[in-house]
Enzyme design. Structure first.
Site, short mmCIF file in Angstrom:
data_model
loop_
_atom_site.label_atom_id
_atom_site.label_comp_id
_atom_site.label_asym_id
_atom_site.label_seq_id
_atom_site.Cartn_x
_atom_site.Cartn_y
_atom_site.Cartn_z
N HIS A 4 0.84 -1.19 0.00
CA HIS A 4 0.00 0.00 0.00
C HIS A 4 0.88 1.24 0.00
O HIS A 4 1.95 1.25 0.60
CB HIS A 4 -0.89 0.01 1.25
CG HIS A 4 -2.06 0.91 1.13
ND1 HIS A 4 -1.98 2.26 1.38
CD2 HIS A 4 -3.33 0.67 0.75
CE1 HIS A 4 -3.18 2.80 1.16
NE2 HIS A 4 -4.01 1.85 0.77
N ASP A 20 -7.89 -5.44 0.07
CA ASP A 20 -8.36 -6.30 -1.02
C ASP A 20 -7.98 -7.76 -0.85
O ASP A 20 -8.43 -8.61 -1.63
CB ASP A 20 -7.79 -5.79 -2.35
CG ASP A 20 -8.37 -4.43 -2.69
OD1 ASP A 20 -7.60 -3.48 -2.90
OD2 ASP A 20 -9.61 -4.32 -2.68
C1 SDX Z 1 -6.34 0.01 -2.81
O1 SDX Z 1 -4.59 4.53 -2.00
C2 SDX Z 1 -5.48 3.90 -1.36
O2 SDX Z 1 -5.83 4.24 -0.25
C3 SDX Z 1 -6.09 2.72 -2.11
C4 SDX Z 1 -7.07 1.87 -1.30
C5 SDX Z 1 -8.33 2.62 -0.99
O3 SDX Z 1 -9.03 2.23 -0.03
O4 SDX Z 1 -8.68 3.54 -1.77
O5 SDX Z 1 -6.46 1.44 -0.08
C6 SDX Z 1 -7.49 0.62 -2.09
O6 SDX Z 1 -6.12 0.35 -3.94
C7 SDX Z 1 -5.45 -0.96 -2.07
C8 SDX Z 1 -4.22 -1.42 -2.93
C9 SDX Z 1 -4.70 -2.53 -3.85
N1 SDX Z 1 -3.64 -2.89 -4.82
C10 SDX Z 1 -3.02 -4.07 -4.76
O7 SDX Z 1 -3.19 -4.91 -3.87
C11 SDX Z 1 -2.12 -4.36 -5.95
C12 SDX Z 1 -0.78 -4.89 -5.45
N2 SDX Z 1 -0.10 -3.83 -4.74
C13 SDX Z 1 0.72 -2.94 -5.48
O8 SDX Z 1 0.75 -2.93 -6.81
C14 SDX Z 1 1.34 -1.78 -4.71
O9 SDX Z 1 1.67 -2.23 -3.47
C15 SDX Z 1 0.50 -0.53 -4.63
C16 SDX Z 1 0.07 -0.07 -5.96
C17 SDX Z 1 -0.69 -0.77 -3.78
C18 SDX Z 1 1.37 0.55 -3.97
O10 SDX Z 1 2.39 0.83 -4.83
P1 SDX Z 1 3.53 1.93 -4.50
O11 SDX Z 1 3.26 2.62 -3.22
O12 SDX Z 1 3.73 2.75 -5.71
O13 SDX Z 1 4.75 1.02 -4.20
P2 SDX Z 1 5.73 0.48 -5.29
O14 SDX Z 1 4.96 -0.11 -6.43
O15 SDX Z 1 6.74 1.55 -5.57
O16 SDX Z 1 6.41 -0.75 -4.49
C19 SDX Z 1 7.49 -0.52 -3.59
C20 SDX Z 1 8.29 -1.81 -3.65
C21 SDX Z 1 8.72 -2.18 -5.08
O17 SDX Z 1 9.88 -2.98 -4.97
P3 SDX Z 1 11.34 -2.21 -5.14
O18 SDX Z 1 11.28 -1.50 -6.50
O19 SDX Z 1 11.45 -1.25 -3.98
O20 SDX Z 1 12.36 -3.32 -5.11
O21 SDX Z 1 7.48 -2.92 -3.20
C22 SDX Z 1 7.26 -3.83 -4.27
C23 SDX Z 1 7.61 -3.09 -5.55
O22 SDX Z 1 8.07 -3.99 -6.56
N3 SDX Z 1 5.85 -4.20 -4.21
C24 SDX Z 1 5.38 -5.44 -4.39
C25 SDX Z 1 3.99 -5.34 -4.20
N4 SDX Z 1 3.66 -4.07 -3.92
C26 SDX Z 1 4.82 -3.37 -3.94
N5 SDX Z 1 6.02 -6.60 -4.69
C27 SDX Z 1 5.22 -7.68 -4.79
N6 SDX Z 1 3.88 -7.69 -4.62
C28 SDX Z 1 3.22 -6.52 -4.32
N7 SDX Z 1 1.91 -6.52 -4.16
#
Ligand code: SDX
Length: 434
Positions: free
Chosen positions: A313, A371
C-alpha cells in the site's frame, strides 16, 4: 489548519537568495510546506510524479496513520465503527461530520430508502450493453448516464443541489450494481423494497427473482454491510483524487463520480480484489499450498511482472486495519455458512504467513491490504468475482461525494491544473514540404 512557528527555507547552491515558506499543521499527521508562491518567486516547479510527498488539499474527513496501521473516519477508529455501527450510520458520519442520533438516523435512512429507484429509461440504456460486458464498464456508463436524468440537482454552486445529488448517488448505486449483475445473468432487474435495510435491499436485488419469495440471509447482510463500511473512504487515493480533479472543473456530480468509478477499476487500485481472487484461484488450481514457495519466488523476481495482489500500500507500512477486520469477517462468514474448510481461505492465510516472514516483504513493509480477504468473503456469500470492484465502488460513493462536497464548499477552491518537466523537442521549424 494553523500556521506553525516553524518555517521552511529553500537555499540554492548558486548563491541565489534563500526563500522562506510557511509550514502549516493539521490536527494530526505530517505538517505541510506551503509552496504556492514557489513558482512566482523562483520560476521553478516541484517535481513529484505519483504525488508521493504532495498534499493536494486540506480535508477533515478521513485520516490514515500508515506506520501505526490506523484509519479514522471523522476521528472514529475503523474497528469501532465496523463493530458498533451500520453503513448508514457511517455514511451519515462521513457526509455530516458526526454520527447520527436516533431521529437523524431515522430521517437519513428514510431519505436514502426513498431515492433507491432509478429512472425507468436507465433500464433501456442498460439493454444497449453486451450481456458479457464487465460490470465496471456498465457501471461507469450507468453512473455517467444519471447526468442525463437528474437535471434538477446539477447546480454545484447550490448546497441543496449538492445534498440531493449526494443522496441520489448513495441511494441508487446498489440498484445500479444489482441491475448490472442481473443483466449479465439474463435475469430481470429486481426493484428496491422500501421495508428493507440499505444492505438488505441490495442483497435482495442481487439474489431474488420474480418467481418466488426471498428471505435476506442475515449473515450475508451483516458481512456486506461491514464490507461497505471498510471501503467507504480512504483519504486522497487515486479514485478520490480523480473525483476531486474532475469535479474541480465545475462538472456535475454524476460525471465526477463516473470518473471515480473508472479510476477505481484499475488492478493497482480497486480492481485488486478481483485480481487477488483470480490469483488465489489460479494458485489453487495449480498445486495450491504446495506451490506457494515457487509462486513467491516469481513475485520476488522483478522480471516476472508478478505481484502478490492484495499486498502492499502507498500509505500503510503496517497491517491495513481493514484487512484485519476483513479476515475476521471471513472467518465469521465461512463458519456461519459451513465453509470453514474453504481451500482459498486456507491458501490466503498460508500466503500471508509466508509473506510476513519473508525479508523481501518485511524490508518493503508489504502487508495485506483491504483487497486481500474481501474477495474470499464476497465469493463465499455468492458475489461473482467480476462484481467485486463494483461493490467497492458502491461503498466508496459516499466517500467520493463527501470529498467532492468538501472541495466545493471551500470558496477558495480552484480548478486543478498540475504542471510538468518538459523533456520533448526544443522549438523547430517544419521543413519545406514538397
Ligand atoms: C487500494 O490509496 C489507497 O488508499 C487505495 C485503497 C483505498 O481504499 O482507496 O487502499 C485501495 O487500492 C489498495 C491497494 C490494492 N492494490 C493491490 O493490492 C495491488 C498490489 N499492490 C501494489 O501494486 C502496490 O503495493 C500498490 C500499488 C498498492 C502501492 O504501490 P507503491 O506505493 O507505488 O509502491 P511500489 O509499487 O513503488 O512498491 C514498492 C516496492 C517495489 O519494490 P522495489 O522497487 O522497492 O524493489 O514494493 C514492491 C515493488 O516492486 N511491491 C510489491 C507489491 N507491492 C509493492 N512486490 C510484490 N507484490 C506486491 N503486491
Amino acid at each position: 489548519m494553523h500556521l506553525s512557528d516553524k518555517k521552511a527555507t529553500l537555499s540554492f547552491s548558486d548563491g541565489s537568495a534563500p526563500i522562506d515558506f510557511p509550514v502549516y499543521q493539521g490536527t494530526v499527521g505530517p505538517d505541510v510546506i506551503d509552496i504556492r508562491k514557489l513558482y512566482g518567486q523562483t520560476g521553478m516547479f516541484t517535481y513529484d510524479p505519483g504525488f508521493m510527498a504532495t498534499a493536494a488539499c486540506e480535508s477533515a474527513i478521513t485520516f490514515i496513520d500508515g506506520d501505526k496501521g490506523q484509519l479514522l473516519y471523522r476521528g472514529y477508529p475503523i474497528d469501532q465503527l465496523a463493530t458498533n455501527c451500520d453503513f448508514m450510520d457511517v455514511s451519515y458520519l462521513i457526509l455530516n461530520g458526526d454520527l447520527p442520533n436516533a431521529a437523524q438516523k431515522t430521517e437519513f435512512d428514510s431519505l436514502v430508502t426513498h431515492h433507491t429507484m432509478v429512472h425507468e429509461q436507465l433500464h433501456f440504456f442498460l439493454r444497449g450493453f453486451r450481456r458479457d460486458a464487465h460490470p465496471m464498464a456498465v457501471l461507469t456508463g450507468l453512473v455517467g448516464a444519471m447526468a442525463a436524468f437528474y437535471h434538477d440537482s446539477t447546480d454545484i454552486t447550490n448546497p441543496r443541489h449538492r445534498e440531493v445529488s449526494a443522496i441520489r448517488l448513495i441511494a441508487k448505486m446498489p440498484t445500479l450494481v444489482a441491475m448490472a449483475y442481473k443483466f449479465s445473468q439474463g435475469q430481470p432487474s429486481i426493484y428496491p423494497q422500501n421495508n428493507l435495510s440499505y444492505t438488505g435491499n441490495f442483497v435482495r436485488m442481487m439474489f431474488a427473482n420474480p418467481c418466488e419469495d426471498y428471505q435476506v440471509n442475515e449473515v450475508v447482510e451483516r458481512a456486506l454491510d461491514r464490507i461497505f463500511i471498510l471501503h467507504a473512504d480512504h483519504e486522497q487515493n487515486a479514485s478520490t483524487s480523480t473525483v476531486r480533479l474532475c469535479g474541480s472543473s465545475g462538472t456535475n456530480p454524476f460525471a465526477a463520480i463516473a470518473a471515480g468509478v473508472a479510476c477505481l477499476w484499475g488492478p493497482a487500485h480497486g480492481g485488486a480484489n478481483e485480481a487477488c481472487l483470480q490469483m488465489l484461484e489460479h494458485l489453487q488450481a495449480n498445486g495450491g499450498v504446495e506451490k506457494v514457495g515457487e509462486f513467491m519466488q516469481q513475485v520476488k523476481d522483478k522480471t516476472s511482472g508478478v505481484r502478490l495482489m492484495g499486498f502492499g500500500h502507498r500509505v500503510y507500512k503496517n497491517y491495513d486495519p481493514r484487512a484485519k477486520l476483513m479476515q475476521q469477517t471471513c472467518k465469521e462468514v465461512l463458519a456461519a455458512l459451513g465453509l470453514e474448510k474453504d481451500p482459498l481461505f486456507k491458501l490466503a492465510m498460508e500466503l500471508e504467513r509466508i509473506a510476513l516472514e519473508d525479508p523481501y516483504f518485511v524490508e518493503r513493509k508489504l502487508y495485506p491490504n483491504v483487497d486481500f480477504y474481501s474477495g474470499i468473503v464476497q465469493r463465499a456469500i455468492g458475489i461473482p468475482t467480476s462484481l467485486f470492484t463494483a461493490i467497492f465502488a458502491l461503498a466508496r460513493t459516499v466517500g467520493w461525494i463527501a470529498q467532492w462536497n468538501e472541495m466545493l464548499s471551500d470558496p477558495d477552491y480552484k480548478i486543478g491544473r498540475p504542471r510538468q518537466l518538459y523533456t520533448g523537442s526544443a522549438v523547430r521549424d517544419v521543413a519545406k514540404r514538397r
